[in-house]
Design a protein around this motif. Sequence first.
Motif, PDB file in Angstrom:
ATOM      1  N   VAL A 179       0.725  -1.270  -0.114  1.00  0.00           N
ATOM      2  CA  VAL A 179      -0.084  -0.015  -0.049  1.00  0.00           C
ATOM      3  C   VAL A 179       0.826   1.180  -0.134  1.00  0.00           C
ATOM      4  CG1 VAL A 179      -1.708   1.179   1.197  1.00  0.00           C
ATOM      5  CG2 VAL A 179      -1.939  -1.029   1.061  1.00  0.00           C
ATOM      6  N   ARG A 180       0.461   1.934  -0.880  1.00  0.00           N
ATOM      7  CA  ARG A 180       1.194   3.564  -0.920  1.00  0.00           C
ATOM      8  C   ARG A 180       0.201   4.434  -0.318  1.00  0.00           C
ATOM      9  NH1 ARG A 180       2.142   1.935  -6.673  1.00  0.00           N
ATOM     10  NH2 ARG A 180       0.247   2.890  -6.740  1.00  0.00           N
ATOM     11  N   PRO A 181       0.831   5.534   0.278  1.00  0.00           N
ATOM     12  CA  PRO A 181      -0.458   6.635   0.801  1.00  0.00           C
ATOM     13  C   PRO A 181      -1.176   7.152  -0.137  1.00  0.00           C
ATOM     14  CG  PRO A 181       1.831   7.208   1.630  1.00  0.00           C
ATOM     15  CD  PRO A 181       2.130   5.983   0.397  1.00  0.00           C
ATOM     16  N   GLY A 182      -2.660   7.074   0.404  1.00  0.00           N
ATOM     17  CA  GLY A 182      -3.723   7.299  -0.566  1.00  0.00           C
ATOM     18  C   GLY A 182      -4.243   6.685  -1.436  1.00  0.00           C
ATOM     19  N   ASP A 183      -3.436   5.389  -1.601  1.00  0.00           N
ATOM     20  CA  ASP A 183      -4.233   4.450  -2.519  1.00  0.00           C
ATOM     21  C   ASP A 183      -5.631   4.152  -2.483  1.00  0.00           C
ATOM     22  OD1 ASP A 183      -1.763   3.621  -4.040  1.00  0.00           O
ATOM     23  OD2 ASP A 183      -1.454   1.927  -2.855  1.00  0.00           O
ATOM     24  N   VAL A 184      -6.143   3.919  -3.542  1.00  0.00           N
ATOM     25  CA  VAL A 184      -7.795   3.353  -3.549  1.00  0.00           C
ATOM     26  C   VAL A 184      -7.541   1.773  -3.615  1.00  0.00           C
ATOM     27  CG1 VAL A 184      -9.878   3.352  -4.839  1.00  0.00           C
ATOM     28  CG2 VAL A 184      -8.497   5.383  -4.625  1.00  0.00           C
ATOM     29  N   VAL A 185      -8.147   1.228  -2.971  1.00  0.00           N
ATOM     30  CA  VAL A 185      -8.296  -0.404  -2.760  1.00  0.00           C
ATOM     31  C   VAL A 185      -9.578  -0.880  -2.954  1.00  0.00           C
ATOM     32  CG1 VAL A 185      -7.282  -2.163  -1.280  1.00  0.00           C
ATOM     33  CG2 VAL A 185      -6.410  -0.211  -1.083  1.00  0.00           C
ATOM     34  N   VAL A 186      -9.315  -2.060  -3.813  1.00  0.00           N
ATOM     35  CA  VAL A 186     -10.470  -2.837  -3.729  1.00  0.00           C
ATOM     36  C   VAL A 186     -10.319  -4.070  -3.295  1.00  0.00           C
ATOM     37  CG1 VAL A 186     -12.159  -4.261  -5.640  1.00  0.00           C
ATOM     38  CG2 VAL A 186     -11.116  -1.973  -6.005  1.00  0.00           C
ATOM     39  N   ASP A 187     -10.972  -4.573  -2.202  1.00  0.00           N
ATOM     40  CA  ASP A 187     -11.123  -5.760  -1.282  1.00  0.00           C
ATOM     41  C   ASP A 187     -12.257  -6.600  -1.831  1.00  0.00           C
ATOM     42  OD1 ASP A 187     -10.858  -7.813   0.390  1.00  0.00           O
ATOM     43  OD2 ASP A 187     -11.100  -6.464   2.139  1.00  0.00           O
TER      44      ASP A 187
ATOM     45  N   ALA B 156      -3.638   3.603   2.987  1.00  0.00           N
ATOM     46  CA  ALA B 156      -4.687   3.736   1.958  1.00  0.00           C
ATOM     47  C   ALA B 156      -5.617   4.834   2.089  1.00  0.00           C
ATOM     48  CB  ALA B 156      -5.441   2.373   1.930  1.00  0.00           C
ATOM     49  N   GLY B 157      -6.042   5.543   1.123  1.00  0.00           N
ATOM     50  CA  GLY B 157      -6.953   6.570   1.454  1.00  0.00           C
ATOM     51  C   GLY B 157      -8.421   6.147   1.187  1.00  0.00           C
ATOM     52  N   PHE B 158      -8.656   5.164   0.670  1.00  0.00           N
ATOM     53  CA  PHE B 158     -10.324   4.638   0.392  1.00  0.00           C
ATOM     54  C   PHE B 158     -10.011   3.274   0.051  1.00  0.00           C
ATOM     55  CE2 PHE B 158     -14.392   4.349  -1.433  1.00  0.00           C
ATOM     56  CZ  PHE B 158     -14.873   5.294  -0.620  1.00  0.00           C
TER      57      PHE B 158
ATOM     58  N   GLY C 117     -12.998   4.044  12.934  1.00  0.00           N
ATOM     59  CA  GLY C 117     -12.975   5.130  12.616  1.00  0.00           C
ATOM     60  C   GLY C 117     -12.624   5.561  11.126  1.00  0.00           C
ATOM     61  N   PHE C 118     -12.901   4.409  10.403  1.00  0.00           N
ATOM     62  CA  PHE C 118     -12.724   4.421   8.841  1.00  0.00           C
ATOM     63  C   PHE C 118     -13.932   4.490   7.961  1.00  0.00           C
ATOM     64  CE2 PHE C 118      -8.558   2.718  10.315  1.00  0.00           C
ATOM     65  CZ  PHE C 118      -7.849   3.676   9.948  1.00  0.00           C
ATOM     66  N   GLY C 119     -15.004   4.760   8.628  1.00  0.00           N
ATOM     67  CA  GLY C 119     -16.329   4.476   8.030  1.00  0.00           C
ATOM     68  C   GLY C 119     -16.566   5.603   6.597  1.00  0.00           C
ATOM     69  N   ALA C 120     -15.851   6.781   7.059  1.00  0.00           N
ATOM     70  CA  ALA C 120     -16.000   7.809   5.526  1.00  0.00           C
ATOM     71  C   ALA C 120     -15.128   7.256   4.685  1.00  0.00           C
ATOM     72  CB  ALA C 120     -15.837   9.168   6.153  1.00  0.00           C
ATOM     73  N   GLN C 121     -14.003   6.431   4.792  1.00  0.00           N
ATOM     74  CA  GLN C 121     -13.067   6.202   3.652  1.00  0.00           C
ATOM     75  C   GLN C 121     -13.434   4.894   2.991  1.00  0.00           C
ATOM     76  OE1 GLN C 121     -10.022   7.016   6.940  1.00  0.00           O
ATOM     77  NE2 GLN C 121      -8.823   7.186   5.161  1.00  0.00           N
ATOM     78  N   ALA C 122     -14.710   4.233   3.275  1.00  0.00           N
ATOM     79  CA  ALA C 122     -15.210   3.024   2.704  1.00  0.00           C
ATOM     80  C   ALA C 122     -16.261   3.017   2.144  1.00  0.00           C
ATOM     81  CB  ALA C 122     -14.823   1.984   3.731  1.00  0.00           C
TER      82      ALA C 122
END
Length: 142
Positions: free
Chosen positions: A27-35, A52-54, A75-80
């Motif tokens: 992971v790089r800072p700010g990456d958009v990840v699909v799980d 990751a950013g999102f 604390g990551f609800g807004a980032q997903a």
Amino acid sequence: MELDEHIGYLTDSRRVALYREAIASAVRPGDVVVDLGCGTGILGLLCLQAGAGFVYGIDRGNILSVARVSFARAGFGAQAQFLQGDTRQLDLPRKADLLIVDTAGRLHTKFNLMKELEKVYNVCARQVHRAPHETFLVLDAS
């Protein structure tokens, strides 16, 4: 998949630690990840903790309700964003930088493993630009 099976994955500290280490290196800072097949969302949470950013969490099952609560409590609800359905038929609002797929040991039960892996490869290629960049196939004989 039963919740009991997911609890087994979450309480396997060795497995989680290895995933944490691998994710931190990818992971790089700010990456958009699909799980894909996110289940409880543990891998997506590890991605956000690694910078990751999102995260897009995608699953077919109702386990997504657990993932939503887990992200909110961490604390990551807004980032997903969580999407329910067949990955091959979903379109994401934006392209991803990283795609994570954990088959949770199910591929080995398939008649034609290579055909199943080809499906995963095709989904990756559609969701992530020029993907896959690297592919790791881990076979656990334990």
